[in-house]
Design a protein around this motif. Structure first.
Motif, PDB file in Angstrom:
ATOM      1  N   UNK A   8       0.811  -1.224   0.000  1.00 15.26           N
ATOM      2  CA  UNK A   8       0.000   0.000   0.000  1.00 15.26           C
ATOM      3  C   UNK A   8       0.839   1.267   0.000  1.00 15.26           C
ATOM      4  N   UNK A   9       2.165   1.119   0.048  1.00 10.08           N
ATOM      5  CA  UNK A   9       3.032   2.301   0.027  1.00 10.08           C
ATOM      6  C   UNK A   9       4.425   1.901  -0.450  1.00 10.08           C
ATOM      7  N   UNK A  10       5.186   2.936  -0.877  1.00 11.99           N
ATOM      8  CA  UNK A  10       6.562   2.750  -1.296  1.00 11.99           C
ATOM      9  C   UNK A  10       7.448   3.711  -0.503  1.00 11.99           C
ATOM     10  N   UNK A  11       8.632   3.260  -0.082  1.00 10.13           N
ATOM     11  CA  UNK A  11       9.497   4.149   0.692  1.00 10.13           C
ATOM     12  C   UNK A  11      10.326   5.070  -0.208  1.00 10.13           C
ATOM     13  N   UNK A  12      10.617   6.255   0.290  1.00 13.45           N
ATOM     14  CA  UNK A  12      11.630   7.124  -0.299  1.00 13.45           C
ATOM     15  C   UNK A  12      12.838   7.034   0.627  1.00 13.45           C
ATOM     16  N   UNK A  13      13.948   6.553   0.105  1.00 14.42           N
ATOM     17  CA  UNK A  13      15.114   6.321   0.953  1.00 14.42           C
ATOM     18  C   UNK A  13      16.247   7.284   0.621  1.00 14.42           C
ATOM     19  N   UNK A  14      17.112   7.488   1.583  1.00 13.83           N
ATOM     20  CA  UNK A  14      18.314   8.297   1.406  1.00 13.83           C
ATOM     21  C   UNK A  14      19.497   7.351   1.287  1.00 13.83           C
ATOM     22  N   UNK A  15      20.343   7.597   0.281  1.00 13.96           N
ATOM     23  CA  UNK A  15      21.491   6.730   0.019  1.00 13.96           C
ATOM     24  C   UNK A  15      22.754   7.567  -0.068  1.00 13.96           C
ATOM     25  N   UNK A  16      23.903   6.948   0.254  1.00 13.22           N
ATOM     26  CA  UNK A  16      25.168   7.654   0.069  1.00 13.22           C
ATOM     27  C   UNK A  16      25.677   7.427  -1.350  1.00 13.22           C
ATOM     28  N   UNK A  17      26.836   7.962  -1.650  1.00 11.81           N
ATOM     29  CA  UNK A  17      27.381   7.873  -3.007  1.00 11.81           C
ATOM     30  C   UNK A  17      27.724   6.439  -3.404  1.00 11.81           C
ATOM     31  N   UNK A  18      27.875   5.577  -2.442  1.00 13.16           N
ATOM     32  CA  UNK A  18      28.207   4.183  -2.740  1.00 13.16           C
ATOM     33  C   UNK A  18      26.953   3.316  -2.865  1.00 13.16           C
ATOM     34  N   UNK A  19      25.769   3.922  -2.707  1.00 13.97           N
ATOM     35  CA  UNK A  19      24.525   3.189  -2.855  1.00 13.97           C
ATOM     36  C   UNK A  19      24.022   2.538  -1.588  1.00 13.97           C
ATOM     37  N   UNK A  20      24.644   2.833  -0.450  1.00 14.44           N
ATOM     38  CA  UNK A  20      24.183   2.278   0.818  1.00 14.44           C
ATOM     39  C   UNK A  20      22.986   3.063   1.317  1.00 14.44           C
ATOM     40  N   UNK A  21      21.918   2.358   1.707  1.00  6.48           N
ATOM     41  CA  UNK A  21      20.718   3.012   2.221  1.00  6.48           C
ATOM     42  C   UNK A  21      20.994   3.531   3.625  1.00  6.48           C
ATOM     43  N   UNK A  22      20.784   4.832   3.832  1.00  6.03           N
ATOM     44  CA  UNK A  22      21.058   5.462   5.116  1.00  6.03           C
ATOM     45  C   UNK A  22      19.799   5.634   5.957  1.00  6.03           C
ATOM     46  N   UNK A  23      18.641   5.514   5.327  1.00  2.74           N
ATOM     47  CA  UNK A  23      17.404   5.659   6.088  1.00  2.74           C
ATOM     48  C   UNK A  23      16.234   5.932   5.180  1.00  2.74           C
ATOM     49  N   UNK A  24      15.038   5.824   5.745  1.00  2.00           N
ATOM     50  CA  UNK A  24      13.807   6.089   5.004  1.00  2.00           C
ATOM     51  C   UNK A  24      13.297   7.480   5.339  1.00  2.00           C
ATOM     52  N   UNK A  25      13.025   8.277   4.308  1.00  2.00           N
ATOM     53  CA  UNK A  25      12.543   9.638   4.512  1.00  2.00           C
ATOM     54  C   UNK A  25      11.027   9.699   4.623  1.00  2.00           C
ATOM     55  N   UNK A  26      10.329   8.902   3.821  1.00  2.00           N
ATOM     56  CA  UNK A  26       8.864   8.969   3.812  1.00  2.00           C
ATOM     57  C   UNK A  26       8.309   7.704   3.175  1.00  2.00           C
ATOM     58  N   UNK A  27       7.042   7.457   3.457  1.00  2.25           N
ATOM     59  CA  UNK A  27       6.295   6.382   2.816  1.00  2.25           C
ATOM     60  C   UNK A  27       5.237   7.011   1.911  1.00  2.25           C
ATOM     61  N   UNK A  28       5.204   6.588   0.649  1.00  2.00           N
ATOM     62  CA  UNK A  28       4.290   7.151  -0.334  1.00  2.00           C
ATOM     63  C   UNK A  28       3.113   6.212  -0.530  1.00  2.00           C
ATOM     64  N   UNK A  29       1.922   6.662  -0.164  1.00  2.00           N
ATOM     65  CA  UNK A  29       0.739   5.828  -0.257  1.00  2.00           C
ATOM     66  C   UNK A  29       0.354   5.528  -1.692  1.00  2.00           C
ATOM     67  N   UNK A  30       0.028   4.269  -1.956  1.00  3.55           N
ATOM     68  CA  UNK A  30      -0.416   3.830  -3.278  1.00  3.55           C
ATOM     69  C   UNK A  30      -1.634   2.906  -3.175  1.00  3.55           C
ATOM     70  N   UNK A  31      -2.390   3.006  -2.112  1.00  3.56           N
ATOM     71  CA  UNK A  31      -3.519   2.118  -1.881  1.00  3.56           C
ATOM     72  C   UNK A  31      -4.622   2.368  -2.894  1.00  3.56           C
ATOM     73  N   UNK A  32      -5.175   1.285  -3.445  1.00  2.00           N
ATOM     74  CA  UNK A  32      -6.305   1.349  -4.383  1.00  2.00           C
ATOM     75  C   UNK A  32      -6.000   2.185  -5.626  1.00  2.00           C
TER      76      UNK A  32
END
Length: 224
Positions: A8-32
């Protein structure tokens, strides 16, 4: 997975220059937001024509993210939508709710949205009557419009929110300053796609009657 309701949602993540995920900024709702249209032994997948998907836009310098939660109202009268400005790793700069008056989906617009979905299905070889029945059972066109149709982040951190107004020849943009305060409402042609907002001008693209794109620049000045 979106279609089945398992996602029902997709995360927006923050990554460093090497592609490592540093954290989730927000969840984007896609329900229905998707629809399955079974016709015989074939199932056609459609995007719902009117959705409450979460909107987001990144600041031009990458310093912050604007997230707009825009639920579709179930009745007329006062409703709210929410806007957050997130600056990682510090977190939210603001997270605020804004009141507005819900607007109905005009009947002619609802009919045109339905017809467009039917035409898309008949283009695959399905008969018109069968296509109408299938689309009517799967496509949901709400009674009221979502409050916001688009978002652009200005170079100064302001948020420009395109107010939904299906069927109008004019588009109104609600302008929030970097702190989330409403500072202006800007009128623009319905067909204008705003690409960049500077301190004194707005850049965008419009299309003529032949669908030829033109880059345009509008100068901003306070109303008198």
């Amino acid at each position: 997975l979106v279609l089945s309701g398992k996602v029902t949602s997709f995360p927006v993540v923050r990554m460093n220059r090497q592609g490592k995920v540093l954290g989730t900024l927000a969840q984007l709702g896609r329900k229905n937001s998707m629809a399955a249209v079974p016709v015989g032994r074939t199932t056609h997948i459609f995007t719902q024509p009117v959705t409450a998907n979460t909107l987001f836009a990144l600041a031009p310098d990458g310093s912050s993210l604007i997230v707009v939660e825009r639920p579709i109202p179930q009745q007329d009268g006062g409703s709210t939508f929410a806007v957050s400005r997130i600056r990682s790793p510090q977190g939210a700069v603001y997270a605020r709710a804004y009141r507005y008056t819900a607007q109905p989906v005009p009947r002619r617009i609802a009919d045109s949205l339905f017809d467009a979905q039917v035409e898309g299905l008949t283009a695959t070889g399905v008969g018109r009557a069968q296509a109408e029945r299938a689309i009517r059972s799967a496509i949901r066109i709400p009674a009221f419009q979502p409050p916001i149709a688009g978002v652009v982040v200005g170079m100064d951190g302001s948020a420009w929110l395109r107010k939904e107004n299906l069927g109008s020849r004019r588009a109104d943009w609600l302008v929030l300053n970097p702190a989330g305060d409403v500072v202006a409402t800007v009128g623009a042609p319905q067909g204008l796609q705003i690409l960049e907002v500077g301190r004194s001008a707005v850049w965008g693209v419009v299309h003529d009657d032949m669908d030829v794109p033109y880059v345009v620049r509008y100068r901003m000045q306070p109303a008198r």
